[in-house]
Design an enzyme around this catalytic site. Structure first.
Site, PDB file in Angstrom:
ATOM      1  N   ARG A  79       0.881  -1.181   0.000  1.00  0.00           N
ATOM      2  CA  ARG A  79       0.000   0.000   0.000  1.00  0.00           C
ATOM      3  C   ARG A  79       0.911   1.222   0.000  1.00  0.00           C
ATOM      4  O   ARG A  79       1.681   1.424   0.949  1.00  0.00           O
ATOM      5  CB  ARG A  79      -0.915  -0.007   1.219  1.00  0.00           C
ATOM      6  CG  ARG A  79      -1.598   1.323   1.437  1.00  0.00           C
ATOM      7  CD  ARG A  79      -2.730   1.270   2.427  1.00  0.00           C
ATOM      8  NE  ARG A  79      -3.882   0.575   1.861  1.00  0.00           N
ATOM      9  CZ  ARG A  79      -5.103   0.601   2.398  1.00  0.00           C
ATOM     10  NH1 ARG A  79      -5.319   1.271   3.516  1.00  0.00           N
ATOM     11  NH2 ARG A  79      -6.095  -0.049   1.825  1.00  0.00           N
TER      12      ARG A  79
ATOM     13  N   HIS B 289      -7.212   1.037  -6.522  1.00  0.00           N
ATOM     14  CA  HIS B 289      -7.404   0.096  -5.408  1.00  0.00           C
ATOM     15  C   HIS B 289      -8.059  -1.180  -5.958  1.00  0.00           C
ATOM     16  O   HIS B 289      -9.215  -1.482  -5.676  1.00  0.00           O
ATOM     17  CB  HIS B 289      -8.290   0.769  -4.352  1.00  0.00           C
ATOM     18  CG  HIS B 289      -8.265   0.116  -3.011  1.00  0.00           C
ATOM     19  ND1 HIS B 289      -7.449  -0.955  -2.697  1.00  0.00           N
ATOM     20  CD2 HIS B 289      -8.969   0.390  -1.871  1.00  0.00           C
ATOM     21  CE1 HIS B 289      -7.645  -1.305  -1.444  1.00  0.00           C
ATOM     22  NE2 HIS B 289      -8.557  -0.510  -0.920  1.00  0.00           N
TER      23      HIS B 289
ATOM     24  N   GLN C 288      -9.778  -3.964  -3.733  1.00  0.00           N
ATOM     25  CA  GLN C 288     -11.092  -3.517  -3.260  1.00  0.00           C
ATOM     26  C   GLN C 288     -12.153  -3.755  -4.350  1.00  0.00           C
ATOM     27  O   GLN C 288     -13.246  -4.269  -4.064  1.00  0.00           O
ATOM     28  CB  GLN C 288     -11.023  -2.017  -2.935  1.00  0.00           C
ATOM     29  CG  GLN C 288     -12.354  -1.386  -2.579  1.00  0.00           C
ATOM     30  CD  GLN C 288     -12.849  -1.824  -1.211  1.00  0.00           C
ATOM     31  OE1 GLN C 288     -12.140  -1.715  -0.235  1.00  0.00           O
ATOM     32  NE2 GLN C 288     -14.074  -2.326  -1.152  1.00  0.00           N
TER      33      GLN C 288
ATOM     34  N   ASP D 177     -17.245   7.059  -1.525  1.00  0.00           N
ATOM     35  CA  ASP D 177     -15.996   6.906  -0.773  1.00  0.00           C
ATOM     36  C   ASP D 177     -15.726   8.250  -0.100  1.00  0.00           C
ATOM     37  O   ASP D 177     -16.391   9.258  -0.397  1.00  0.00           O
ATOM     38  CB  ASP D 177     -14.861   6.513  -1.752  1.00  0.00           C
ATOM     39  CG  ASP D 177     -13.511   6.314  -1.047  1.00  0.00           C
ATOM     40  OD1 ASP D 177     -13.491   6.102   0.187  1.00  0.00           O
ATOM     41  OD2 ASP D 177     -12.465   6.377  -1.741  1.00  0.00           O
TER      42      ASP D 177
ATOM     43  N   CYS E 143     -16.395   1.595   0.301  1.00  0.00           N
ATOM     44  CA  CYS E 143     -15.230   0.745   0.569  1.00  0.00           C
ATOM     45  C   CYS E 143     -14.824   0.788   2.044  1.00  0.00           C
ATOM     46  O   CYS E 143     -14.147  -0.113   2.514  1.00  0.00           O
ATOM     47  CB  CYS E 143     -14.067   1.169  -0.318  1.00  0.00           C
ATOM     48  SG  CYS E 143     -13.594   2.892  -0.078  1.00  0.00           S
TER      49      CYS E 143
ATOM     50  N   ARG F   6     -13.901  -8.610   1.208  1.00  0.00           N
ATOM     51  CA  ARG F   6     -12.467  -8.379   0.984  1.00  0.00           C
ATOM     52  C   ARG F   6     -11.703  -9.679   1.229  1.00  0.00           C
ATOM     53  O   ARG F   6     -10.787 -10.031   0.491  1.00  0.00           O
ATOM     54  CB  ARG F   6     -11.936  -7.279   1.927  1.00  0.00           C
ATOM     55  CG  ARG F   6     -12.411  -5.875   1.638  1.00  0.00           C
ATOM     56  CD  ARG F   6     -11.922  -5.346   0.299  1.00  0.00           C
ATOM     57  NE  ARG F   6     -10.473  -5.307   0.165  1.00  0.00           N
ATOM     58  CZ  ARG F   6      -9.685  -4.338   0.606  1.00  0.00           C
ATOM     59  NH1 ARG F   6     -10.215  -3.269   1.178  1.00  0.00           N
ATOM     60  NH2 ARG F   6      -8.367  -4.375   0.432  1.00  0.00           N
TER      61      ARG F   6
END
Ligand code: CP
Ligand code: NVA
Length: 308
Positions: free
Chosen positions: A102, A129, A132, A224, A264, A292
């Site tokens: 990340r 991402h 995700q 988001d 998310c 996830r």
């Protein structure tokens, strides 16, 4: 050897295979446990930013599949500061079977992959991402039993999550409409890449300003945070500007009656989403968060397991 950096770099066929693996691995887990197809495999998890879902889901995924994971937080290896990214990639490749990272700058995962002898997974960069997005597709697939022809409306910042979702929609045959304020649009390069895949799969991509127009006939409403990690200095300015983009009861009323709401997470309740929507009957955000785990298992198995 393949890396998992951006969905635009994967074929539609391979992404369908990952979705099928996720469905299978979830069922297998719920029926008593997964087969140890990643026995003795190790995942290094490199984090330049905080995380709950990505860190825990990847680590638990490795353990459920018979392997293990090692967490390397921001203070530990100093990606590109204490040591060059190329050297870190070369060294980690000698210890572990895969690297999940990340990062802030997307080029950092690209560089890790360039010098790594093991698969590299993007666990979020400033640009995308993708891990995700696979969990999002799994959630959508579970709700509607298909993806083709659905409409997803993304309300808010044209950020990393919005970009991966765009690629995911393009691959899985879902029409995509985004409503964002001027200056916070999706990157033009992402639109170019997605349009190529979208055209092939016969779906539409709409970039709009008005969230009410975007949610018309929507099956999925997605939002988001207005302030992504690293943008904290812009919080007040963004909160003012994004206020008309809140996903609330009035907005979701305009979507299809059988719509679902996704986020998310982490959510900033009262900003981009209201409590009544996040906890309401059409919210699937916690199923999405659980997914996830299953989607990350599928990515790991696709990249690492010989016996799929
Ligand atoms: N959605 C997501 O990636 O959550 P974390 O930042 O907690 O990993
Ligand atoms: N856009 C958010 C997603 C967090 C999972 C961020 O980058 O902070």
């Amino acid at each position: 050897m393949k890396h998992f950096l951006e969905l635009s770099e994967w074929s539609t066929k391979d992404l369908w295979h990952i979705l099928q693996l996720a469905v299978h691995l979830k069922l297998e887990w719920q029926s008593g446990g997964n087969r140890p197809v990643l026995k003795n495999k190790l995942l290094a998890m490199v984090f330049q930013k905080p995380s709950l879902r990505t860190r825990v889901s990847f680590e638990v995924a490795m353990k459920h599949l018979g392997g293990d994971a090692i967490m390397l937080g921001p203070q530990e290896i100093g990606l590109g500061k204490r040591e060059s990214i190329a050297d870190i990639a070369r060294v980690l490749s000698g210890y572990v079977d895969a690297i999940m990272a990340r990062v802030f700058d997307h080029q950092h995962v690209v560089e890790l992959a360039q010098y790594s002898r093991v698969p590299v997974i993007n666990g979020l960069s400033d640009d995308t991402h993708p891990a995700q997005a696979m969990a999002d597709i799994l959630t959508i697939f579970e709700h509607f039993a298909h993806t083709k022809g659905l409409k997803l409306a993304y309300i808010g910042d044209g950020n990393n999550v919005a970009t991966s979702l765009l690629y995911a929609c393009a691959h899985f045959g879902m029409n995509y409409a985004i409503a964002s304020p001027e200056g916070y649009d999706l990157p033009a390069s992402a639109l170019v890449k997605a349009t190529e895949i979208a055209t092939r799969n016969g779906i539409t991509v709409e970039t709009l300003r008005d969230p009410k127009v975007a949610v018309e006939n929507a099956d999925i409403i997605y939002t988001d945070t207005w302030v992504s990690m690293g943008q904290e200095g812009e919080t007040e300015q963004r909160r003012q500007l994004f206020l008309p983009y809140q996903v609330n009861a009035d907005l979701i009323e305009r979507a299809n009656s059988n719509h679902i709401v996704l986020h998310c997470l982490p959510a900033h309740r009262g900003d981009e989403i209201t409590d009544d929507v996040a906890d309401g009957p059409t919210s699937a955000i916690f199923q999405q968060a659980e997914n996830r785990l299953h989607a990350q298992k599928a990515i790991l198995v696709k990249l690492l397991a010989l016996d799929k």
